[in-house]
Design an enzyme around this catalytic site. Structure first.
Site, PDB file in Angstrom:
ATOM      1  N   ASP A  61      -9.142   0.583  -3.227  1.00 53.18           N
ATOM      2  CA  ASP A  61      -7.810   0.717  -3.836  1.00 53.18           C
ATOM      3  C   ASP A  61      -7.789   0.316  -5.310  1.00 53.18           C
ATOM      4  OD1 ASP A  61      -6.933   1.332  -1.219  1.00 53.18           O
ATOM      5  OD2 ASP A  61      -6.614  -0.777  -0.785  1.00 53.18           O
ATOM      6  N   GLU A 233       0.582   7.806   0.408  1.00 52.84           N
ATOM      7  CA  GLU A 233       0.529   6.392   0.009  1.00 52.84           C
ATOM      8  C   GLU A 233      -0.171   6.242  -1.339  1.00 52.84           C
ATOM      9  OE1 GLU A 233      -1.690   4.542   3.125  1.00 52.84           O
ATOM     10  OE2 GLU A 233      -3.474   5.733   2.753  1.00 52.84           O
TER      11      GLU A 233
END
Length: 553
Positions: A61, A233
């Protein structure tokens, strides 16, 4: 013959409440790491190129920001402490960890949550001399913002955003001075299928440290709602040439993972999907291709001088389909623009492991993760060390015996670093504990609470023995299993060396006395238990390091 431990056997990592009493102490004299990726390392590389990934081993991420000549990346850290590692670079290729935005767990209670929970998907941004990180603490508080004048820290106490539900928040500073938060959350109405999510936008007032105004749905489902895309997301908004661009991931974090792009003339929308979505994916490629890269997504964009754009994103390098012990890593690729739309990689093109470098001044010193030695001569560990709670004198000490790291306390103690290579040797030298000090001490490789190796000494009423245990092997119902045990003959020295060799799907174990004579005790143990998709989906990668406990099985 495998032997399952008694039902009351404890996992290597247990609740921190058991760690308070003084207990035993174990002295570690060193830790060494040597890693390689033989197939990839055999590919020649020129001075004009760099190798992907730029941050190897459990660096998921990624979010990136440029401040002048400096670039900073932050990654998810989940349940490990310290959290939110901060990396610095000036050439986008060589990165140095300069700190952690969460140095301890006091404000987040991370030891109380699972290793695969905790800190998810941060975003780092900069405005008017202040750095911002916005992220989510799963099971430990929700969404929050922290700030710092210097990315090395100190970072502020969390500003909790109690009314911002969901995960993966992004912070966007518009040119008109307004600030916006975008994040993943439940859709406006009831979810119509598992994984149905929406991307929401709400304004944030930094002066009041709170969100204001109405919430707006920017994307419901994803690029093609009729195909029922899952897990939209990791959104980020950026602005270019009068357009607001919204980039987000879809498809979950496995082999269907992909990056998408939308744009609008207004920050609040409506947003139109780009004509070439997805702008990054590996889902359409042959699984049998050489040196595969999987699970690409969760990208963030950065603009270089000269309006050159690049993207960081997560991906995996499996040794078998979907199996990697390294977790999700940080990759870098240039962004190509055509007719006002960005693209990270054309469809059906494999992520390259060798790429032409960005046109930036070269770093004076090249970052090398492949070999390091820790002799514990410093009074403080570097920012790359991980545990389940912040190092503190009651359980970890570097000054009591200079040149040693001492672990003490009742219950399991562990301190380690990220595994960064498919092929890695991890070794340590331990001062032999006294014969009347019952417990275990040695090396551990930990993916989460249910997937671990331990290799080391066990001292009990019947004397000392070498022990190798595994937790998470298929068909063992999650029990700790003894893979090897043998009474340890008296050594001619007061120290013993231990070595764990993790080589993709298998692991070997060896020990040596102080004279350096190595004896292999087990080969080809099933190291797939450390993999991110061995039997369940793990968000983390393997952490290897030093372990001790006086809790006897």
């Amino acid at each position: 013959m495998l032997r399952t431990l008694l039902p009351f056997a404890v996992a290597l990592l247990i609740a921190p409440s058991a760690l308070a009493a003084p207990g035993n102490s174990v002295e570690f004299l060193s830790m060494e790491y040597q890693g390689s990726n033989p197939d990839e390392d055999a590919l020649p590389i020129t001075d004009a190129e760099y190798r992907n990934p730029i941050l190897p081993g459990f660096q998921p991420d990624p979010s990136i920001v440029r401040v002048g000549k400096d670039f900073y990346v932050v990654n998810s850290s989940f349940g490990w402490v310290p959290g939110l590692p901060i990396y610095h670079s000036r050439d986008l290729v060589n990165w140095t960890q300069i700190g952690n935005a969460i140095p301890d767990s006091a404000d987040f209670k991370l030891p109380a949550v699972g290793i695969n929970r905790g800190i998810f998907a941060p975003t780092i941004r900069h405005r008017k001399g202040l750095f911002y990180i916005i992220t989510t603490c799963i099971d430990c508080g929700g969404n929050f913002i922290i700030t710092a004048k210097n990315p090395k820290g100190p970072w502020s106490k969390p500003i909790w955003l109690d009314t911002v539900t969901g995960i993966d928040p992004d912070l966007f500073f518009d040119t008109d001075g307004r600030v916006w938060i975008t994040n993943n959350d439940e859709p406006l109405g009831p979810a119509q299928y598992d994984g149905h999510r929406a991307l929401w936008l709400q304004e944030y007032d930094p002066a009041q440290s709170k969100v204001i105004g109405p919430r707006t749905v920017l994307v419901d489902r994803g690029v093609k709602p009729e195909e029922k895309p899952i897990w939209s997301e990791g959104p980020h908004i950026f602005k270019k040439d009068g357009w607001y661009y919204l980039t987000a991931a879809e498809g979950g974090t496995s082999d269907d993972h992909r990056q998408t792009i939308y744009r609008s003339k207004n920050v609040t929308g409506p947003y139109t999907p780009g004509p070439n979505n997805p702008i990054l994916t590996q889902r359409d490629l042959d699984p049998a291709r050489p040196l595969p890269v999987y699970a690409t997504g969760h990208a963030d964009f950065v603009n270089l001088p000269g309006d050159k754009w690049w993207a960081v994103f997560l991906a995996t390098r499996p040794y078998e389909r979907n199996l990697t012990n390294l977790g999700r890593e940080t990759f870098l690729l240039p962004v190509n623009w055509k007719d006002g739309w960005p693209e990270i990689l054309p469809k059906r093109k494999a992520v390259p492991l060798r790429v032409k470098r960005p046109i930036l001044p070269r770093a004076r010193q090249k970052t090398d993760y492949s070999k390091w030695v820790e002799d514990f001569n410093a009074t403080k560990l570097g920012p790359q060390w991980l545990a389940r709670k912040a190092p503190a004198s009651e359980w970890l000490n570097l000054t009591e015996k200079p040149g040693s790291l001492v672990l003490r306390g009742t219950g399991p103690q562990f301190i380690g670093q990220r595994l960064r290579h498919r092929n890695a040797e991890i070794s340590t030298t331990i001062a032999l504990p006294s014969a009347n000090q019952y417990g275990r001490a040695g090396l551990a490789a930990i993916a989460d609470e249910g997937h671990q190796f331990f290799f080391g000494l066990e001292t009990g009423a019947t004397g000392r023995k070498l022990v190798i245990t595994a937790k998470g092997l298929k068909g063992t119902a999650g029990a700790d299993v003894v893979l090897f045990e043998k009474a340890l003959e008296p050594l001619r020295t007061s120290n013993i060396r231990l070595k764990m060799h993790i080589k993709g799907a298998a692991a070997d174990f060896a020990y040596a006395d102080g004279n350096g004579n190595w004896t292999t005790v087990l080969t080809d143990a099933d190291a797939r238990l450390l993999a991110t998709e061995y039997d369940i989906l793990l968000f983390t990668g393997t952490v290897v390091g030093l372990y001790s406990t006086d809790v006897m099985n």
